[in-house]
Design a protein around this motif. Structure first.
Motif: not given
Lengths: 386, 107
Positions: B41-65
């Motif tokens: 994972x490159x510097x300042x990139x994101x790592x999932x801390x939960x399984x996120x199924x296809x079609x489910x929201x990726x959440x950062x800042x408490x919002x869907x990105x």
């Protein structure tokens, strides 16, 4: 209520600086304006490239911006230099600024004896204005008179993680003190319309926010096609941003967490305090002019890559998102939010910003201002010139 | 002061920012749970801390990105390759250039 030591103005606002402004109504008279400024060190010439040759809507926009740059509370007095045949007539500009109650004088190159005489007369006027301004003393002003412009430029992936959230704490603090923060750069709100809409103090304000961002998104789509909503720049993507909404969420962190109290046009002066959104572009230099015309008396500018850009009449506090940039540009960056990555908390940096903003309001110069890193300003154009 | 390895911006976020980057197999303790990076994972990139199924929201800042474009597993690198519809401006510019010149048209 907390106070800062400032300069109250007849229109009810208050400045953190007491500048004498030499304002050309049109770029053609930048030369005489420059000559006056060189003759009277300490006055501030506001060189710009406009004032004529624009269509109706831009002409109205630019008249408003030039007027409101003159009425900015950091300005004690204004000498308007006109040409005579320009689109934005100098005498009308001077009258409009004078409605704020501050001293305004006007000279016209074509009818007041040509450049040399205008420079002579203007030099005498400017010297008198500067003498008067120098005699003014700072008095305690309520923090509700502080209007903070929020700006970011040369952003990186950490801007939305360190610098912008720290500025958000400053924004929330100022709003709680009764002051005003101006969020702009609408291009960097794309993808967050539904989020910012919810933050409208009333449903109507929420609707205005959404309309503003939707309009900007539609404009961007005209240029980039349907992918505008998901497209971000290669540099952003390399830095770890995956979508434009992610980037925008990082950008709007500067606005803290409070309600949006008003939406104003580019360079329009808000009538409400609290968090105000101004319709402005992503280009830093145009954006800063809109912020200053809208009445900001202090600006805070977050940056990932670093920039020396200041502004002629408003102190600009620079905040780097990372330590590398802070060290690479030691004469440009005032606050290093990158120390959050070295163990400091967001609140530590927020507190540093709150303290520095108050000392800057009291008169201390941030780095860009101390080195007079300003010069020519740039004003938004939405249409071509004729 | 200790340098944190990641930032979890909002409690609702299902991805964290790897501040200095992570090597595949490296273990990161996030809110008391040990999570193994499944990719570099490159510097300042994101790592999932939960399984996120296809079609489910990726959440950062408490919002869907954005929405997961594929099944994302806990520990995965989360970026343009697995977020639906994420587009790099360079690709848009390259495509348009290709359209305008008729050369090297993007497939």
């Amino acid at each position: 209520m907390n106070t800062f030591m400032g300069y109250p103005r007849p229109d009810g606002r208050a400045g953190v600086r007491n500048h004498v402004l030499i304002l050309p109504s049109v770029a053609c008279v930048n030369g005489p304006v420059d000559a006056i400024a060189r003759a009277v060190p300490g006055v501030v010439p506001l060189y710009h490239g406009l004032g004529c040759g624009r269509s109706g809507s831009d002409s109205h926009l630019h008249a408003r911006v030039l007027t409101n740059l003159g009425t900015n509370p950091n300005v004690a007095a204004v000498l308007v230099i006109g040409l005579g045949c320009e689109g934005i007539q100098g005498d009308r500009l001077a009258k409009a600024i004078a409605q704020s109650g501050k001293p305004v004088e006007f000279l016209n190159v074509q009818t007041d004896g040509g450049s040399r005489q205008v420079v002579e007369k203007g030099t005498a006027i400017a010297r008198k204005m500067l003498d008067d301004a120098t005699r003014a003393e700072r008095v305690p002003c309520g923090m509700d008179k502080l209007v903070l412009g929020l700006q970011c430029g040369g952003s990186d992936a950490l801007s939305g993680v360190t610098a912008n959230p720290a500025v958000g704490l400053l924004t929330d603090w100022l709003a709680a003190e009764g002051g005003t923060a101006l969020l702009t750069e609408v291009t960097e709100m794309i993808g967050t319309a539904h989020i910012l809409e919810r933050r409208g103090a009333t449903p109507e304000i929420g609707r205005q926010v959404k309309e503003l961002i939707d309009k900007q998104e539609a404009k961007t789509k005209e240029i980039l096609g349907e992918r505008a909503g998901v497209v971000i720049s290669p540099g952003n993507m390399d830095g770890g941003m995956s979508t434009i909404r992610e980037k925008s969420l990082g950008c709007i962190c500067k606005a803290g967490s409070g309600p949006i109290t008003q939406v104003v046009g580019y360079g329009e002066v808000p009538t409400e305090t609290g968090l105000v959104i101004m319709d402005g572009p992503g280009y830093d230099i145009d954006s800063m002019t809109g912020i200053v015309a809208s009445g900001a008396n202090v600006m805070v500018f977050t940056t990932g890559r670093g920039t020396p850009a200041g502004y002629p009449i408003v102190p600009v506090i620079k905040v780097s998102s990372n330590t590398k940039t802070f060290l690479a540009m030691p004469d440009d960056i005032d606050v290093n939010a990158g120390r959050i990555l070295e163990g400091a908390t967001l609140q530590d940096v927020g507190d540093e910003l709150i303290a520095l903003t108050q000392t800057v309001a009291d008169g201390q110069a941030p780095k860009a201002e101390a080195q007079q890193f300003d010069g020519a300003i740039s004003i938004l154009c939405t249409q071509t010139s004729f | 002061m200790a340098t944190p390895k990641y930032i979890h911006i909002n409690d609702k976020d299902n991805a964290v920012i790897a501040l200095a980057g992570l090597k595949k197999g490296e273990v990161l303790e996030v809110d008391g749970e040990a999570i193994t990076a499944r990719d570099d994972i490159p510097q300042s990139h994101k790592m999932a801390i939960a399984d996120i199924p296809e079609g489910a929201p990726v959440i950062k800042y408490g919002e869907e990105i954005g929405k997961a474009g594929t099944d994302i597993k806990k520990g995965d690198w989360v970026h343009a390759h697995n977020i639906a519809g994420s587009t790099n401006l360079q690709k848009v510019v390259d495509d348009r250039f290709a359209q305008n010149t008729g050369k090297g048209a993007a497939k």
